[in-house]
Design an enzyme around this catalytic site. Structure first.
Site, PDB file in Angstrom:
ATOM      1  N   SER A  31     -15.772  22.730  47.820  1.00  0.00           N
ATOM      2  CA  SER A  31     -16.598  22.819  48.770  1.00  0.00           C
ATOM      3  C   SER A  31     -16.212  24.320  49.388  1.00  0.00           C
ATOM      4  O   SER A  31     -15.516  24.683  49.254  1.00  0.00           O
ATOM      5  CB  SER A  31     -16.073  21.576  49.798  1.00  0.00           C
ATOM      6  OG  SER A  31     -16.795  21.836  51.171  1.00  0.00           O
ATOM      7  N   HIS A  73     -30.486  24.210  44.456  1.00  0.00           N
ATOM      8  CA  HIS A  73     -30.365  23.810  43.163  1.00  0.00           C
ATOM      9  C   HIS A  73     -30.484  24.874  42.152  1.00  0.00           C
ATOM     10  O   HIS A  73     -29.542  24.964  41.226  1.00  0.00           O
ATOM     11  CB  HIS A  73     -31.183  22.653  43.087  1.00  0.00           C
ATOM     12  CG  HIS A  73     -30.831  21.207  43.587  1.00  0.00           C
ATOM     13  ND1 HIS A  73     -31.413  20.063  43.290  1.00  0.00           N
ATOM     14  CD2 HIS A  73     -29.722  20.836  44.247  1.00  0.00           C
ATOM     15  CE1 HIS A  73     -30.889  19.344  43.998  1.00  0.00           C
ATOM     16  NE2 HIS A  73     -30.029  19.627  44.768  1.00  0.00           N
ATOM     17  N   LYS A  91     -31.857  14.634  42.265  1.00  0.00           N
ATOM     18  CA  LYS A  91     -33.088  14.993  42.362  1.00  0.00           C
ATOM     19  C   LYS A  91     -33.574  15.679  43.704  1.00  0.00           C
ATOM     20  O   LYS A  91     -32.839  15.630  44.486  1.00  0.00           O
ATOM     21  CB  LYS A  91     -34.080  13.752  42.101  1.00  0.00           C
ATOM     22  CG  LYS A  91     -33.703  12.455  42.858  1.00  0.00           C
ATOM     23  CD  LYS A  91     -33.953  12.661  44.561  1.00  0.00           C
ATOM     24  CE  LYS A  91     -33.039  11.917  45.322  1.00  0.00           C
ATOM     25  NZ  LYS A  91     -33.345  12.220  46.743  1.00  0.00           N
ATOM     26  N   ASP A 169     -37.482  14.282  49.055  1.00  0.00           N
ATOM     27  CA  ASP A 169     -36.368  13.441  49.360  1.00  0.00           C
ATOM     28  C   ASP A 169     -36.603  12.079  48.974  1.00  0.00           C
ATOM     29  O   ASP A 169     -35.939  11.295  48.046  1.00  0.00           O
ATOM     30  CB  ASP A 169     -36.022  13.475  50.652  1.00  0.00           C
ATOM     31  CG  ASP A 169     -34.800  12.710  51.068  1.00  0.00           C
ATOM     32  OD1 ASP A 169     -33.814  12.937  50.398  1.00  0.00           O
ATOM     33  OD2 ASP A 169     -34.905  11.684  51.901  1.00  0.00           O
ATOM     34  N   THR A 247     -32.836   1.415  44.995  1.00  0.00           N
ATOM     35  CA  THR A 247     -31.558   1.467  45.355  1.00  0.00           C
ATOM     36  C   THR A 247     -31.063   0.081  45.382  1.00  0.00           C
ATOM     37  O   THR A 247     -30.336  -0.205  46.461  1.00  0.00           O
ATOM     38  CB  THR A 247     -31.619   2.243  46.763  1.00  0.00           C
ATOM     39  OG1 THR A 247     -32.304   1.338  47.675  1.00  0.00           O
ATOM     40  CG2 THR A 247     -31.908   3.766  46.610  1.00  0.00           C
TER      41      THR A 247
END
Length: 318
Positions: A31, A73, A91, A169, A247
């Site tokens: 992090s 990304h 993704k 998203d 999900t």
């Protein structure tokens, strides 16, 4: 394996699965906030690293998981591949087709596995649906919706510089599901994106796609919605619907509904661990070069379709 970032998806879903996975050893989590990586490292029994570059410099890591915002990304997947690491990335792979093509070519050139983390693809319910597809006759329409309530105001999803927006998203899920169930290339016939005037990101959208033979896909998505995660295959003799498509929890037993003339059948399927299965697939790709060209092709098809939706869309501000 190492983890670049402490995103919520990593904490809730991926890190617990990495800890229990039989083929993967979680080595470190990184992090930009050293205190945060220390907390997570203590929780999951691995080393804490301050800064993403420091994790990539470690020679005891073979692969990395990248749960950073989409706008980051390209930079960090490229850095990971250059450092000789296999990459599992949340993704979307990147925010543009050109960036995705660059990363796929880089992974191919370096002989490394590069996988986009669409976990739902690894749930057994979708294979069961494909096995049942003959019951609906000739497929006419594929439909899918994925919508979620508004993200926290501080979320990267509201920031265009970080690759925010509903298309990248949640919209990518119905697009990927359409490719799973429809044969051949898909053309974008039309689309609409609702863009928040204050943030500049799209918050909802729809798209209509078609195969060369005229089978259509009707897709809806957004994050100003009540929760919905479904798809359906509608054919000449019936319709199959999947109500928890993207999900499903690990313990959930999916119920697939088959509607035919004068008959409704509900089939309860086995529970499955799509997170663990996704890690299985990634580990297999990293440990063997078998099937890597197909992975790259799938990444490029998805990136191109997302770009085509964006280019075709009527943009409406709200």
């Amino acid at each position: 394996m190492g983890v670049l970032g402490c995103a919520d998806i990593a904490v809730r879903r991926i890190l617990p699965a990495l800890v229990e996975h039989r083929s993967v050893r979680l080595v470190a989590v990184a992090s930009r906030d050293g205190a945060r990586s220390e907390r997570l490292a203590a929780r999951f029994g691995c080393a804490a690293v301050s800064g993403y570059r420091a994790l990539l410099d470690r020679d005891d890591i073979d692969a990395v998981y990248v749960p950073l915002p989409p706008g980051m990304h390209h930079e960090w997947v490229a850095a990971a591949l250059t450092a000789g690491k296999h990459v599992l990335v949340e993704k979307p792979l990147s925010t543009t087709y050109a960036q995705s093509a660059e990363l796929v070519a880089m992974a191919d050139r370096l002989g490394l596995a590069l996988t986009e983390n669409f976990m739902f693809l690894h749930h057994s319910q979708h294979a069961a649906v494909r096995d049942m597809a003959g019951e609906v006759g000739e497929l006419r329409v594929f439909s899918s919706s994925f919508g979620v309530p508004p993200p926290h105001p501080a979320s990267f999803r509201h920031d265009p510089l970080l690759g925010g927006g509903a298309l990248l998203d949640v919209g990518v899920y119905p697009l990927r599901a359409a490719q799973l169930h429809l044969a051949g290339e898909l053309d974008v016939l039309g689309a609409c994106l609702r863009v928040d005037e204050a943030t500049g990101v799209d918050v909802a959208g729809s798209a209509v796609l078609s195969t060369a033979s005229g089978v259509t896909a009707q897709l809806d998505f957004g994050f100003q919605h009540s929760y919905r995660s479904v798809y359906a295959l509608w054919g000449s003799r019936g319709r199959i619907s999947v109500p928890r498509a993207f999900t499903p929890p690990r313990e959930h037993r999916p119920v697939v509904r088959l509607e035919q003339q004068d008959r409704i059948t509900e089939v309860t399927l086995s529970a499955d661990h799509q997170v663990g299965n996704a890690l299985d697939a990634f580990a297999a790709a990293a440990l063997s070069d078998t099937g890597r060209p197909a992975l790259g092709e799938a990444l490029l098809r998805q990136a191109l379709l997302v770009e085509q939706v964006r280019k075709a869309a009527r943009v409406v501000t709200c």
